[in-house]
Design an enzyme around this catalytic site. Structure first.
Site, PDB file in Angstrom:
ATOM      1  N   LYS A   1       2.844   8.095 -12.907  1.00 30.50           N
ATOM      2  CA  LYS A   1       2.435   7.098 -11.921  1.00 30.50           C
ATOM      3  C   LYS A   1       1.100   6.529 -12.363  1.00 30.50           C
ATOM      4  O   LYS A   1       0.342   7.196 -13.074  1.00 30.50           O
ATOM      5  CB  LYS A   1       2.285   7.747 -10.537  1.00 30.50           C
ATOM      6  CG  LYS A   1       2.375   6.755  -9.403  1.00 30.50           C
ATOM      7  CD  LYS A   1       3.811   6.368  -9.102  1.00 30.50           C
ATOM      8  CE  LYS A   1       3.882   5.216  -8.123  1.00 30.50           C
ATOM      9  NZ  LYS A   1       5.269   4.952  -7.692  1.00 30.50           N
TER      10      LYS A   1
ATOM     11  N   ASP B   1       5.063  -0.954  -7.672  1.00 29.58           N
ATOM     12  CA  ASP B   1       4.942  -0.101  -6.478  1.00 29.58           C
ATOM     13  C   ASP B   1       4.153  -0.955  -5.484  1.00 29.58           C
ATOM     14  O   ASP B   1       4.122  -2.189  -5.632  1.00 29.58           O
ATOM     15  CB  ASP B   1       4.215   1.216  -6.817  1.00 29.58           C
ATOM     16  CG  ASP B   1       4.300   2.248  -5.691  1.00 29.58           C
ATOM     17  OD1 ASP B   1       5.348   2.872  -5.524  1.00 29.58           O
ATOM     18  OD2 ASP B   1       3.302   2.425  -4.951  1.00 29.58           O
TER      19      ASP B   1
HETATM   20  P1  NDP Z   1       5.058  -3.438  -1.102  1.00 37.09           P
HETATM   21  O1  NDP Z   1       3.672  -3.651  -1.539  1.00 37.09           O
HETATM   22  O2  NDP Z   1       6.102  -4.428  -1.475  1.00 37.09           O
HETATM   23  O3  NDP Z   1       5.104  -3.301   0.502  1.00 37.09           O
HETATM   24  C1  NDP Z   1       4.381  -2.313   1.155  1.00 37.09           C
HETATM   25  C2  NDP Z   1       4.561  -2.511   2.657  1.00 37.09           C
HETATM   26  O4  NDP Z   1       3.979  -1.408   3.337  1.00 37.09           O
HETATM   27  C3  NDP Z   1       3.867  -3.750   3.184  1.00 37.09           C
HETATM   28  O5  NDP Z   1       4.578  -4.259   4.284  1.00 37.09           O
HETATM   29  C4  NDP Z   1       2.506  -3.199   3.606  1.00 37.09           C
HETATM   30  O6  NDP Z   1       1.849  -3.974   4.594  1.00 37.09           O
HETATM   31  C5  NDP Z   1       2.896  -1.844   4.159  1.00 37.09           C
HETATM   32  N1  NDP Z   1       1.777  -0.912   4.036  1.00 37.09           N
HETATM   33  C6  NDP Z   1       1.075  -0.630   2.913  1.00 37.09           C
HETATM   34  N2  NDP Z   1       0.086   0.247   3.177  1.00 37.09           N
HETATM   35  C7  NDP Z   1       0.184   0.510   4.497  1.00 37.09           C
HETATM   36  C8  NDP Z   1      -0.546   1.330   5.373  1.00 37.09           C
HETATM   37  N3  NDP Z   1      -1.578   2.065   4.940  1.00 37.09           N
HETATM   38  N4  NDP Z   1      -0.162   1.392   6.679  1.00 37.09           N
HETATM   39  C9  NDP Z   1       0.887   0.655   7.121  1.00 37.09           C
HETATM   40  N5  NDP Z   1       1.608  -0.163   6.338  1.00 37.09           N
HETATM   41  C10 NDP Z   1       1.257  -0.229   5.043  1.00 37.09           C
HETATM   42  O7  NDP Z   1       5.463  -1.973  -1.594  1.00 37.09           O
HETATM   43  P2  NDP Z   1       6.906  -1.341  -1.815  1.00 37.09           P
HETATM   44  O8  NDP Z   1       7.833  -1.830  -0.779  1.00 37.09           O
HETATM   45  O9  NDP Z   1       7.238  -1.491  -3.232  1.00 37.09           O
HETATM   46  O10 NDP Z   1       6.586   0.206  -1.579  1.00 37.09           O
HETATM   47  C11 NDP Z   1       6.623   0.805  -0.285  1.00 37.09           C
HETATM   48  C12 NDP Z   1       6.752   2.307  -0.425  1.00 37.09           C
HETATM   49  O11 NDP Z   1       7.949   2.614  -1.153  1.00 37.09           O
HETATM   50  C13 NDP Z   1       5.634   3.007  -1.194  1.00 37.09           C
HETATM   51  O12 NDP Z   1       5.450   4.304  -0.664  1.00 37.09           O
HETATM   52  C14 NDP Z   1       6.195   3.138  -2.597  1.00 37.09           C
HETATM   53  O13 NDP Z   1       5.598   4.190  -3.317  1.00 37.09           O
HETATM   54  C15 NDP Z   1       7.644   3.437  -2.275  1.00 37.09           C
HETATM   55  N6  NDP Z   1       8.597   3.168  -3.346  1.00 37.09           N
HETATM   56  C16 NDP Z   1       8.715   1.917  -3.895  1.00 37.09           C
HETATM   57  C17 NDP Z   1       9.652   1.681  -4.874  1.00 37.09           C
HETATM   58  C18 NDP Z   1       9.903   0.318  -5.407  1.00 37.09           C
HETATM   59  O14 NDP Z   1      10.880   0.163  -6.175  1.00 37.09           O
HETATM   60  N7  NDP Z   1       9.132  -0.692  -5.069  1.00 37.09           N
HETATM   61  C19 NDP Z   1      10.476   2.777  -5.432  1.00 37.09           C
HETATM   62  C20 NDP Z   1      10.322   4.035  -4.724  1.00 37.09           C
HETATM   63  C21 NDP Z   1       9.395   4.209  -3.761  1.00 37.09           C
HETATM   64  P3  NDP Z   1       0.614  -4.925   4.186  1.00 37.09           P
HETATM   65  O15 NDP Z   1       1.226  -6.104   3.513  1.00 37.09           O
HETATM   66  O16 NDP Z   1      -0.048  -5.225   5.480  1.00 37.09           O
HETATM   67  O17 NDP Z   1      -0.258  -4.116   3.267  1.00 37.09           O
END
Ligand code: NDP
Length: 450
Positions: free
Chosen positions: A126, A166
């Site tokens: 990571k 991510d």
């Molecule tokens: P994105 O950046 O596309 O989206 C993240 C989302 O989560 C946004 O809506 C964001 O809101 C919200 N968010 C982020 N931080 C916080 C917080 N502290 N409290 C509340 N909401 C929050 O990320 P992904 O969708 O890619 O990733 C989301 C999760 O999935 C992570 O845990 C990541 O590690 C996991 N993941 C992702 C993969 C992928 O293929 N993308 C694969 C496997 C796991 P805002 O815009 O307001 O920050």
């Protein structure tokens, strides 16, 4: 507790005192391995657990860049190359102000197990930076990505370490990172990054893969527990990023009604079912706040987030999918969900449910699809992207989607089989850890003390 496990946990805690997220991830995995460690007394002699919790390499570096006002900013970059046991290091890059070594190590550690579950040849890693992409211009994002890659390039390669996206790293950032890598290396190594644009080596379905995969896993888990379809089920999904959006899309395709989504400021509740087209427009194109949903959908409710607990978990639902970030679903929220009759939790984010909340759900017979298994569809499709880059041939959307669906079904079956083997019923959280660990342990034994 098993003495060897207890000692490894104690030593790991002593060595990594300040790294709470990392210790949470290690504790969660190790404590669920007790029946396996009891059986395999030979592991202690080869220090198998001590080796699995220690990253092969941690790289930390300076990322200087100049913003649009001419100011020099210095961020910190990381790459934790945790394990190359079963393939090149593989795992995403996160750009968020909260990024630190503990978060990188927890994510890298989880990634080893997740990648093992996919059945594909990928190790665990990571990386990322404490850079905050919010409010930055395109030019600033590009400058940052170029500076980040100017150091990272020497540590990665298509057979060494293959980063992806991510939180805060999507198609735009991957494009800038790939451009800079190619420029420095003077070689078209398509497989060095995944999540690439379709025009330059990306795979169909990669964008959708984590969210779709989560729903494929959820459906298998429900079917194994006598719920045969998602039709008519109410779903709430935290986040509105990559994982959340495509989990919503697949859930809706399969007949569920998604009634709430969120961002870090608050959540939107639309009893008529969320208008996903609008969410995509707000988040993928305008990079706006979810609150703006109300501008065109006056009947929807917006609830601002006030404290630690997200208001989204107070909404009545059959299925809850935490798809935002770590530790976002607390014990208090778990109690609300159970009170409102939730039947299943699907972890789209990494470690989104606190340990106390997971324990509570399991004690109340709520099904839990654990992140390492349920969100493995993204990395699995990344591995499929790497295969396509190697053979220089691209599969259709349906071909990749079918492969993804099969992988998710296999992962579920592995979790189920391991849970039954150790009489753990439908505790798929422990099942996932045991299935992944058993495979890694065999590879570790085979490769000697390295
Ligand atoms: P994105 O950046 O596309 O989206 C993240 C989302 O989560 C946004 O809506 C964001 O809101 C919200 N968010 C982020 N931080 C916080 C917080 N502290 N409290 C509340 N909401 C929050 O990320 P992904 O969708 O890619 O990733 C989301 C999760 O999935 C992570 O845990 C990541 O590690 C996991 N993941 C992702 C993969 C992928 O293929 N993308 C694969 C496997 C796991 P805002 O815009 O307001 O920050």
């Amino acid at each position: 507790m098993n003495k060897y496990l207890e000692k490894t946990l104690k030593d790991t805690k002593k060595k990594n005192k300040a790294e709470s997220e990392y210790l949470q991830a290690v504790t969660e995995v190790l404590t669920s391995l007790e029946p396996v460690i009891d059986k395999h007394t030979e592991y202690e002699k080869i220090a198998l657990l001590e080796r699995i919790v220690e990253p092969e390499r941690i790289i930390s570096f300076r990322v200087p860049w100049v913003n649009d006002r001419g100011k020099v900013i210095v961020n910190r970059g990381f790459r934790v190359q945790f394990s190359s046991l079963i393939g090149p290091y593989k795992g995403g890059l996160r750009f968020a102000p909260s990024v630190n070594q503990s978060i990188m190590k927890f994510l890298g550690f989880e990634q080893i197990f997740k990648n093992a579950l996919t059945g594909l040849p990928i190790g665990g890693a990571k990386g990322g930076s404490d850079f905050d992409p919010k409010g930055k211009s395109d030019n600033e994002i590009m400058k940052f990505c170029q500076s980040f890659m100017t150091e990272l390039y020497r540590h990665i390669g298509q057979d060494t370490d293959v980063p992806a996206g991510d939180i805060g790293v999507g198609a735009r950032e991957i494009g800038y990172l790939f451009g800079q890598y190619k420029r420095i290396r003077n070689a078209y190594e398509g497989g060095v990054l995944t999540g690439k644009g379709l025009e330059y080596g990306g795979s169909l379905v990669r964008k959708e893969a984590t969210g779709y995969g989560l729903i494929y896993f959820m459906l298998e888990m429900l079917k194994a527990n006598k719920v045969n379809s998602l039709k008519g089920k109410t779903v709430t999904i935290s986040g509105s990023g990559n994982v959340a959006i495509y989990a919503a899309e697949k859930a809706i395709q399969l007949g569920a009604k998604v009634v709430a989504m969120s961002d870090s400021n608050g959540c939107i509740y639309d009893k008529n079912g969320i208008d996903l087209k609008l969410i995509k427009e707000l988040k993928e194109e305008k990079r706006a706040r979810i609150k703006e949903y109300k501008t065109t959908h006056a009947s929807a409710t917006y609830m601002e987030r006030k404290g630690t607990n997200s208001p989204i978990w107070t909404i009545k639902t059959d299925i809850a999918l935490p798809c935002a970030t770590q530790n976002e679903l607390t014990l208090e929220s778990a109690k609300e969900l159970v009170k409102n009759g939730v039947i299943a939790i699907g972890e789209g984010a990494n470690m989104p449910t606190t340990p106390e909340a997971v324990e509570y759900f399991l004690s109340k017979k709520v099904l839990v699809a654990p992140a390492k298994a349920a969100n493995a569809g993204g990395v699995a499709t990344s591995a499929i992207e790497m295969s396509q880059n190697s053979i220089r041939y691209y599969w259709s959307f349906d071909e990749v989607d079918k492969k993804l669906e099969n992988i998710m079904k296999n992962i579920f079956n592995e979790c189920k089989t391991s849970a039954s083997k150790y009489n753990l019923g439908n505790n798929y959280v422990a099942g996932a850890n045991i299935a992944a660990f058993s495979k890694l342990a065999k590879a570790m034994k085979a490769q000697g003390i390295v």
